[in-house]
Structures are given as C-alpha cells and as structure tokens.
Design an enzyme around this catalytic site. Sequence first.
Site, mmCIF file in Angstrom:
data_model
loop_
_atom_site.group_PDB
_atom_site.id
_atom_site.type_symbol
_atom_site.label_atom_id
_atom_site.label_comp_id
_atom_site.label_asym_id
_atom_site.label_seq_id
_atom_site.Cartn_x
_atom_site.Cartn_y
_atom_site.Cartn_z
ATOM 1 C CD GLU A 10 133.806 12.846 28.182
ATOM 2 O OE1 GLU A 10 135.000 12.556 28.110
ATOM 3 O OE2 GLU A 10 132.986 12.606 27.276
ATOM 4 C CE LYS A 39 132.819 14.144 24.018
ATOM 5 N NZ LYS A 39 133.177 12.945 24.735
ATOM 6 C CB CYS A 51 139.979 2.571 7.095
ATOM 7 S SG CYS A 51 141.446 3.566 6.907
ATOM 8 C CD1 TRP A 87 140.635 9.457 10.601
ATOM 9 C CD2 TRP A 87 142.457 8.226 11.027
ATOM 10 N NE1 TRP A 87 141.314 10.043 11.646
ATOM 11 C CE2 TRP A 87 142.429 9.312 11.920
ATOM 12 C CE3 TRP A 87 143.514 7.329 11.099
ATOM 13 C CZ2 TRP A 87 143.406 9.522 12.886
ATOM 14 C CZ3 TRP A 87 144.497 7.524 12.062
ATOM 15 C CH2 TRP A 87 144.438 8.614 12.944
ATOM 16 C CE LYS A 110 131.436 6.415 18.484
ATOM 17 N NZ LYS A 110 131.301 7.445 19.528
ATOM 18 C CG HIS A 155 149.230 24.162 42.782
ATOM 19 N ND1 HIS A 155 150.080 24.513 43.802
ATOM 20 C CD2 HIS A 155 148.142 23.610 43.357
ATOM 21 C CE1 HIS A 155 149.531 24.164 44.960
ATOM 22 N NE2 HIS A 155 148.348 23.618 44.715
ATOM 23 C CG ASN A 191 140.502 -0.677 9.254
ATOM 24 O OD1 ASN A 191 141.281 0.182 9.647
ATOM 25 N ND2 ASN A 191 139.537 -1.157 10.016
ATOM 26 N N GLY A 192 143.975 -0.852 8.696
ATOM 27 C CA GLY A 192 145.021 -1.340 9.604
ATOM 28 C C GLY A 192 146.363 -0.776 9.201
ATOM 29 N NE ARG A 243 135.627 1.165 10.762
ATOM 30 C CZ ARG A 243 135.903 0.476 11.867
ATOM 31 N NH1 ARG A 243 134.990 0.361 12.808
ATOM 32 N NH2 ARG A 243 137.060 -0.076 12.037
ATOM 33 C CD GLU A 276 135.679 14.265 21.106
ATOM 34 O OE1 GLU A 276 136.369 13.478 20.452
ATOM 35 O OE2 GLU A 276 134.951 13.900 22.043
HETATM 36 O O1 M6R Z 1 135.788 2.955 21.510
HETATM 37 P P1 M6R Z 1 136.577 3.421 22.698
HETATM 38 O O2 M6R Z 1 135.731 3.761 23.860
HETATM 39 O O3 M6R Z 1 137.671 2.459 23.065
HETATM 40 O O4 M6R Z 1 137.280 4.755 22.206
HETATM 41 C C1 M6R Z 1 138.168 5.461 23.012
HETATM 42 C C2 M6R Z 1 138.404 6.854 22.483
HETATM 43 O O5 M6R Z 1 138.966 6.803 21.198
HETATM 44 C C3 M6R Z 1 137.128 7.682 22.446
HETATM 45 O O6 M6R Z 1 136.517 7.748 23.691
HETATM 46 C C4 M6R Z 1 137.445 9.116 21.951
HETATM 47 O O7 M6R Z 1 138.213 9.790 22.894
HETATM 48 C C5 M6R Z 1 136.145 9.882 21.652
HETATM 49 N N1 M6R Z 1 136.308 10.655 20.462
HETATM 50 C C6 M6R Z 1 135.745 10.811 22.722
HETATM 51 O O8 M6R Z 1 134.590 11.512 22.435
#
Ligand code: M6R
Length: 597
Positions: free
Chosen positions: A470, A474, A2, A73, A592, A493, A99-100, A27, A477
Amino acid sequence: MCGIVGYIGKREAAPILLSGLKRLEYRGYDSAGMVIVNGSLQLMKDKGRIEDVDSAHGLRDMKGKMGIAHTRWATHGEPSTENAHPHVDCTGDIAIVHNGIIENYNTLKELLESEGHEMKSGTDSEILAHLIEKFYCDDLAAAVRKSLLQVQGTYGIAVVHRKESKIVVARNGSPLIVGVKGDEMFTASDASAILEHTKKMIYLDDKEMGILEKGKVTIKNLRDEKVNKCHEEIGWDLEQIEKGGYKHFMLKEIFEQPDSLKNTMRGRLGKNVKLSINGSVENCRRVILVACGTSWHSALIGRYLIEGIAKVPTEVDYASEFRYRDPLVSKDDLVVFISQSGETADTLAALKEAKKRGAKTLGIVNVVGSTIAREAEMGIYTHAGPEIGVASTKAFTSQLVALVLLAMDLKVKKGGKIDEKLARELNRIPEKIDAVLEEERKVKAIARKVAGHPNFLYLGRGINYPVALEGALKLKEISYIHAEGYPAAEMKHGPIALIDENMPVVFIANRGRGYEKIISNMEEVKARQGKIIAIATEGDEEIKRLADWVIHVPRTIDDLTPLINVIPLQLLAYYVADMKCYDVDKPRNLAKSVTVE
Ligand code: M6R
C-alpha cells in the site's frame, strides 16, 4: 469513470452544472463539456480540465434552465474536443452524455453509418446520440428506451432534445442518481455533485430510466412499465465534501482518520461486536475476500485477521481475476467484496458471479446506496465519510477496522469468546493515530531528502507486508515514482540486485512478531549502501544504528499495527508528490471510481 450532471428547474442551469462537474472531477478529468437547452442546443466542450474549459469557452455564461454536462476519463478515443461529451446526433437536436462502455458499438456504428449517420468522434458514446435520432418520433423517452434495447454494455446516460422540456436518464452498470428539490430535478453520477442543493436522492437500478421534468420525475423500466421508487435521504453534508482549510483533499482525509475510524466503530464495539450480519455466516467454511487496488491490500490484511482471530480459512482474490477464472465457490463460502466507491466494475461483476454460484455475499463499502452495497446480501458500511482524493487513505483504514470487527464477529458466531484485549486496543487506535499525525513535520523533512530518487522499495513482513504494498502504491500513483512492495524475506530472491546508494528502502519494522528477521533484512540493505527509512515502535532507539531515518509509531498489538504503520507512508507519498508540484488529488491517468473493466 466520467462524471455526469444534469439540471432542470427554475434557476440558470450552467452554474449548477459547473459546480456539480467540479465535484465530480475525481471521476475523470481529461475533457469536459456542457449543453444547455433554451429553444436551441448550446454546446461547449473541449479537451482539458473543467476550469480550463470554462475559462476558454465561458461555460458559466450559457443561458437556460435545463442542461446536462460531463467530465471525461477516456476509454475509446483520446482526450480531444471531438471526443469530449456531450455528443450530438446528425440533426443537432439531440445531445447525450454517457459514462460506461458500449460493447457492441462497432456493430451499431456500421449499421448507423450504412443508414447515413455521420460520426464525428472516435468514441463509443456518440453512437447513442445517433441511435436515439433513428428512433425519435416526437417522444424522447420512447426513443431512448428503444435505443437502449439495442445496446450491450454499461451506461449511465442523460439525454436532452431541443424541443422537449425534459432530461431522460438511464443506467446499467454505471451509477446514476436523481435528486429532487421541490420543482427542481437533478441528476448525477454521485450524490456529492448535487448535495449542495438537495439530500433527497432516488437511486436508479440497472435497466431503469428516469424522465425528469420541472416538478416531476417518472421512473420506468425498459419494458416501459412504471416503477414506484421513494427518495432516500443522504446522511453526508456539504462540509464533509469541502477541503476545510487543507491544501488537498488527500491531506485532509489523512488527518480525518482518527475520526473516520471512530465512525467505523461507533455502536459496533462494546462487550460484543454488533454488526447486522445474519445469513448464517457461522456455517461458512471459507471466506474469500475480493477487491481491487487499495481495497485489495485491505483484503490481504483481512486474511491475516480472519484466519488469526476467527480461525476460518481465508483466500484473497483480485476481483478482475476472480470473475474470469471460473471460481469454485458454493453456498459454504462467504465471499466479501471490499470497495470504497461501491461502483468498481470488476468488483461488482465478481459479486454477481459469486451470487450466481450460490455463495453468501457481504459488502464492505463506504459509499452508502452504491451498487455493491445494494447488490450484496449483507453489508458493513465503513462510514469513513466522502473520500474525494483519488488516492485512497481513510477508506483503507476504515476497511481494516471493518475487517477486524468482521473477524471478531465471526469468531463469536462460531462459538468463540470476544477478545477483550483486542477490543480495548482497537478503541485506542484513533488516539494512537493522532500521535502518529504529530510526526507530520518529520515525515515532510524525510520526503524532502528522498523526493529526488527515481525508485523506492517497500518491505514488510506478515500482516505488514500488504502495508508495504500500500505504501508503494500510494507513492507511485501520486508522485509517479516507481515503487515496489515486497515481503521483506523475498528481497534476497531478486530485488536485492537493485540495492545501492540510490535506492531508498522503506522498512516496516515494529517490535513484535518477525522483528529480528526484519532487522537482518535491514542489515542486508545497509551492507549494500541502501538508504533506509524505518517505521519503528516508539522507544526503539537501537534501530537508528541501521536506519538513515526513523519514524516512531505507538506500540499496539500485532494485528492492529497496519492501522498505525500506514499513516506515515500516506504522509510520505503525499509530501513527495506535493514537493514535485503534482496534482495530488487528481493524479494523471487515474480516476477515483473505476467503472470500466
Ligand atoms: O472504490 P474501490 O475501493 O473499489 O476502488 C478500488 C481501486 O480502484 C482503488 O483502491 C485505487 O487503487 C486507488 N486509487 C488507490 O489509492
């Protein structure tokens, strides 16, 4: 999650709020709304992205010089008009954005309903408007303060009242800043929303409130005592938070990596490593790296680096697991919290837990002035610059560089010598990444061939196993393709059962440690007709015998290969998602900065 923005001053508020909201869309983006105070409260809100809500309801045409706005969000209650913020009380005089998460919202809701208040939404946030109404007696700030004393949970809030020329803001666990420009006052969840107007920011701490009036801001704590706070000047400029000709922020941020890595290293790597880390870290017996998501993948790589370079036993934990598992940490431990945003709720809670238990704490954080950066005893800013794309790219590689520097520094602090070869090679990484970025068209062509497959497997060994994780993260997501990362040797395995001609397998297969083993794993996939994409060292032509597609990357020392290998994986995910016409920068269901548990 948010985004909040607020303005009081001499200009029309709506355009300022709208452009702030757009910058905060990363956000959360399932609904949006705005309230402008101009004798009455004019309220517009709806489900959907800010642009759509604006074109449907003409947010920009609302008139008045003071207002608050929100992009959501969803946590409690689905995305809908009723659940969108701002929320108003029963009289329609008070509006809030939040927000929260209000943890005791059920209890408060029952209480307020028994007193006759009528809730219109399914959110936890709305109870704040009614609680403030309950305590309101011609003084908004006093009513907000009294209400917050009843609330358990996290909040960043902005509140207005029809009859008062002020915005009351407060925070606890969710970020909120105040921006100052002469007589004009701004508030936002993050500096990027108001950076085009001012660089002077006041960072609220937990359980602090701000009362914003034209030409005046007063900061108080919840005991109603004044808190003296100076503004800080933020170093980022507007250009850094614009797309600069790229189709998406993610692509821009991928291409920024040669520069962002130079910024992470700047002034820190010469004959010695210069990090301002004191706190007797040389006495630590163990390092624990704690993070979430992509930052957790950095932590996994960090373990190889710190154990390999500094020879200090290192563990890695998900922040969400660490905070709830009664971790055995003490003053002999250095617990390192890695976070791009510096606001991730689980990482922040884990940091507080480690501090409580007496451990030394260090933050590796990108956003300057963020909560984790301020809460940790010691810190290394990654200086990657603002990362707007929800999928993390340049923040990840900058975290890796920060971890290499930390490992080198720990080694020296523990009496070892600086590894000059490593330092020299680290300095060359930006130009090597430039060379990988030149392979962009090739990666795009591969993306075109494989974008139609519903499943992918990513395999790597040793320090490149987290790079496989990673790469898979990527892809999933932003392209919504199911992708799994595995240590290559684990394939036999279980995951090998999935291999057939419809399964692209991405191998990280640099020459060096473990190369022969990975070639054997490739043979196993080939024998089952799997499609192979190999990231291989330049000059390795032999690998073409097994791989359907090869992306060559420059040679470097083993410890630094993740920095180079991840680049084509970022590009591959980007192009697959873009070919599917998905919103790369704002993937569905994601935000984010994850400021809820
Ligand atoms: O701001 P942060 O690095 O603490 O965020 C952690 C994760 O939420 C963040 O890396 C998330 O997995 C991303 N969407 C990955 O691309």
